[in-house]
Design a protein around this motif. Structure first.
Motif, PDB file in Angstrom:
ATOM      1  N   LEU A 115       0.814  -1.216   0.000  1.00  0.00           N
ATOM      2  CA  LEU A 115       0.000   0.000   0.000  1.00  0.00           C
ATOM      3  C   LEU A 115       0.847   1.266   0.000  1.00  0.00           C
ATOM      4  CD1 LEU A 115      -2.582  -1.145   2.697  1.00  0.00           C
ATOM      5  CD2 LEU A 115      -2.951  -1.062   0.217  1.00  0.00           C
ATOM      6  N   GLU A 116       1.875   1.302   0.832  1.00  0.00           N
ATOM      7  CA  GLU A 116       2.701   2.508   1.002  1.00  0.00           C
ATOM      8  C   GLU A 116       4.092   2.093   1.438  1.00  0.00           C
ATOM      9  OE1 GLU A 116       1.156   5.427   3.789  1.00  0.00           O
ATOM     10  OE2 GLU A 116      -0.897   4.853   3.324  1.00  0.00           O
ATOM     11  N   GLY A 117       5.060   2.959   1.116  1.00  0.00           N
ATOM     12  CA  GLY A 117       6.404   2.773   1.646  1.00  0.00           C
ATOM     13  C   GLY A 117       7.319   2.048   0.682  1.00  0.00           C
ATOM     14  N   GLU A 118       8.523   1.766   1.196  1.00  0.00           N
ATOM     15  CA  GLU A 118       9.557   1.113   0.397  1.00  0.00           C
ATOM     16  C   GLU A 118      10.187   0.004   1.214  1.00  0.00           C
ATOM     17  OE1 GLU A 118      12.427   4.009  -0.797  1.00  0.00           O
ATOM     18  OE2 GLU A 118      10.915   5.300  -1.731  1.00  0.00           O
ATOM     19  N   GLY A 119      10.526  -1.063   0.540  1.00  0.00           N
ATOM     20  CA  GLY A 119      11.158  -2.146   1.260  1.00  0.00           C
ATOM     21  C   GLY A 119      11.659  -3.205   0.323  1.00  0.00           C
ATOM     22  N   VAL A 120      11.956  -4.339   0.909  1.00  0.00           N
ATOM     23  CA  VAL A 120      12.350  -5.512   0.129  1.00  0.00           C
ATOM     24  C   VAL A 120      11.631  -6.719   0.711  1.00  0.00           C
ATOM     25  CG1 VAL A 120      14.658  -4.654  -0.498  1.00  0.00           C
ATOM     26  CG2 VAL A 120      14.375  -6.012   1.566  1.00  0.00           C
ATOM     27  N   VAL A 121      11.444  -7.704  -0.151  1.00  0.00           N
ATOM     28  CA  VAL A 121      11.022  -9.019   0.334  1.00  0.00           C
ATOM     29  C   VAL A 121      12.130  -9.993  -0.041  1.00  0.00           C
ATOM     30  CG1 VAL A 121       9.607  -9.488  -1.756  1.00  0.00           C
ATOM     31  CG2 VAL A 121       9.245 -10.800   0.357  1.00  0.00           C
ATOM     32  N   TYR A 122      12.555 -10.764   0.946  1.00  0.00           N
ATOM     33  CA  TYR A 122      13.550 -11.796   0.694  1.00  0.00           C
ATOM     34  C   TYR A 122      12.853 -13.110   0.351  1.00  0.00           C
ATOM     35  CZ  TYR A 122      17.531  -9.028   2.081  1.00  0.00           C
ATOM     36  OH  TYR A 122      18.507  -8.067   2.122  1.00  0.00           O
ATOM     37  N   GLU A 123      13.344 -13.711  -0.734  1.00  0.00           N
ATOM     38  CA  GLU A 123      12.945 -15.065  -1.147  1.00  0.00           C
ATOM     39  C   GLU A 123      14.188 -15.910  -0.878  1.00  0.00           C
ATOM     40  OE1 GLU A 123      12.305 -15.183  -5.353  1.00  0.00           O
ATOM     41  OE2 GLU A 123      11.794 -17.321  -5.369  1.00  0.00           O
ATOM     42  N   GLY A 124      14.260 -16.530   0.292  1.00  0.00           N
ATOM     43  CA  GLY A 124      15.524 -17.132   0.710  1.00  0.00           C
ATOM     44  C   GLY A 124      16.556 -16.030   0.852  1.00  0.00           C
ATOM     45  N   ASP A 125      17.648 -16.119   0.119  1.00  0.00           N
ATOM     46  CA  ASP A 125      18.700 -15.092   0.199  1.00  0.00           C
ATOM     47  C   ASP A 125      18.606 -14.062  -0.922  1.00  0.00           C
ATOM     48  OD1 ASP A 125      19.809 -16.269   2.471  1.00  0.00           O
ATOM     49  OD2 ASP A 125      20.952 -17.683   1.241  1.00  0.00           O
ATOM     50  N   LYS A 126      17.597 -14.190  -1.777  1.00  0.00           N
ATOM     51  CA  LYS A 126      17.430 -13.269  -2.909  1.00  0.00           C
ATOM     52  C   LYS A 126      16.432 -12.179  -2.525  1.00  0.00           C
ATOM     53  CE  LYS A 126      15.674 -13.478  -7.695  1.00  0.00           C
ATOM     54  NZ  LYS A 126      14.945 -14.357  -8.649  1.00  0.00           N
ATOM     55  N   SER A 127      16.753 -10.921  -2.837  1.00  0.00           N
ATOM     56  CA  SER A 127      15.826  -9.845  -2.465  1.00  0.00           C
ATOM     57  C   SER A 127      15.139  -9.263  -3.689  1.00  0.00           C
ATOM     58  CB  SER A 127      16.570  -8.749  -1.708  1.00  0.00           C
ATOM     59  OG  SER A 127      17.447  -8.065  -2.572  1.00  0.00           O
ATOM     60  N   HIS A 128      13.900  -8.842  -3.485  1.00  0.00           N
ATOM     61  CA  HIS A 128      13.109  -8.143  -4.501  1.00  0.00           C
ATOM     62  C   HIS A 128      12.696  -6.804  -3.882  1.00  0.00           C
ATOM     63  CE1 HIS A 128      12.313 -11.994  -6.672  1.00  0.00           C
ATOM     64  NE2 HIS A 128      12.274 -12.501  -5.453  1.00  0.00           N
ATOM     65  N   SER A 129      12.920  -5.699  -4.592  1.00  0.00           N
ATOM     66  CA  SER A 129      12.506  -4.406  -4.044  1.00  0.00           C
ATOM     67  C   SER A 129      10.991  -4.261  -4.127  1.00  0.00           C
ATOM     68  CB  SER A 129      13.209  -3.263  -4.774  1.00  0.00           C
ATOM     69  OG  SER A 129      12.801  -3.240  -6.120  1.00  0.00           O
ATOM     70  N   LEU A 130      10.445  -3.492  -3.212  1.00  0.00           N
ATOM     71  CA  LEU A 130       8.992  -3.317  -3.100  1.00  0.00           C
ATOM     72  C   LEU A 130       8.620  -1.845  -3.029  1.00  0.00           C
ATOM     73  CD1 LEU A 130       8.005  -5.959  -0.382  1.00  0.00           C
ATOM     74  CD2 LEU A 130       7.788  -6.171  -2.883  1.00  0.00           C
ATOM     75  N   LYS A 131       7.537  -1.526  -3.714  1.00  0.00           N
ATOM     76  CA  LYS A 131       6.950  -0.183  -3.627  1.00  0.00           C
ATOM     77  C   LYS A 131       5.431  -0.315  -3.717  1.00  0.00           C
ATOM     78  CE  LYS A 131       7.306   0.720  -8.613  1.00  0.00           C
ATOM     79  NZ  LYS A 131       7.687  -0.678  -8.977  1.00  0.00           N
ATOM     80  N   ALA A 132       4.734   0.807  -3.535  1.00  0.00           N
ATOM     81  CA  ALA A 132       3.263   0.771  -3.564  1.00  0.00           C
ATOM     82  C   ALA A 132       2.767   0.173  -4.879  1.00  0.00           C
ATOM     83  CB  ALA A 132       2.712   2.178  -3.389  1.00  0.00           C
ATOM     84  N   GLY A 133       1.805  -0.717  -4.785  1.00  0.00           N
ATOM     85  CA  GLY A 133       1.226  -1.354  -5.962  1.00  0.00           C
ATOM     86  C   GLY A 133       1.859  -2.683  -6.303  1.00  0.00           C
ATOM     87  N   ASP A 134       2.926  -3.049  -5.595  1.00  0.00           N
ATOM     88  CA  ASP A 134       3.535  -4.359  -5.866  1.00  0.00           C
ATOM     89  C   ASP A 134       2.702  -5.474  -5.236  1.00  0.00           C
ATOM     90  OD1 ASP A 134       5.656  -3.629  -7.483  1.00  0.00           O
ATOM     91  OD2 ASP A 134       7.047  -3.342  -5.825  1.00  0.00           O
TER      92      ASP A 134
END
Lengths: 127, 127
Positions: A64-83
């Protein structure tokens, strides 16, 4: 029918091992008579994170809001609103706020998750 | 894990009887391997509406943008961003955009909805 605003729903701290700065609102769940799945809204403070863990049920997430990452094991995916994120059953995962404002997302789980165990995963992949 | 932005997902017109100005994106569904439920994102154009109907499965809705109303039978509830709606199985319901911008919302349904019939409801309660 039930209609409410998400901010009307009480926010509770997440007190799971391995989490920091997280809170949750149960927007819709079995107490509302949901037949199949529950809608929760999470807020992660700047620098905070959800547990690095896995469990035998899925997450369906909408940021919904903000910035972050989601880790899939040791791999990261960046996150933003709408993901949109599908965490499949038994995938090791962790959400982290990498921004300056709260990271807010919806995270839905099946009712069948109730009583199932989440297993904390080690911080490195070497075990 | 699957990570994407909702606007990357192709938008399809909703061609159900009784709808006007609606489109849908299937953000997560059985084609992605969702075990229990599907996440869709709807957009309703100004003046548009979803069918006035009922079906034997629930909706869990989160309003992302815009202004509108949801009808519970003949009773209306106003909607704005952040509102959460549980439409219980077999409740007559309809979403209408009453604003000047698109009304955008998430609407989740169980996988078990596949193949179940939605029944169009009459416009007045007098039948």
């Amino acid at each position: 029918m039930k209609v409410s605003h998400y901010q009307e729903v009480p926010q509770q701290p997440v007190e799971m091992e391995g989490s920091r700065g997280c809170s949750v609102r149960w927007l819709l769940g079995e107490r509302d008579g949901t037949p199949n799945f529950a809608m929760r809204q999470f807020e992660v403070a700047p620098g905070g994170y959800t547990p690095r863990h896995f469990h035998p049920y899925e997450h369906e997430v909408f940021v919904l809001e903000g910035e972050g990452v989601v880790y899939e094991g040791d791999k990261s995916h960046s996150l933003k609103a709408g993901d949109v994120v599908l965490v499949r059953p038994d995938e090791i995962h962790q959400f982290r706020n990498t921004g300056q404002a709260p990271l807010k997302f919806l995270c839905l789980i099946p009712n069948s998750a109730a009583g199932k165990t989440a297993t904390v995963a080690p911080e490195c992949g070497c075990e």
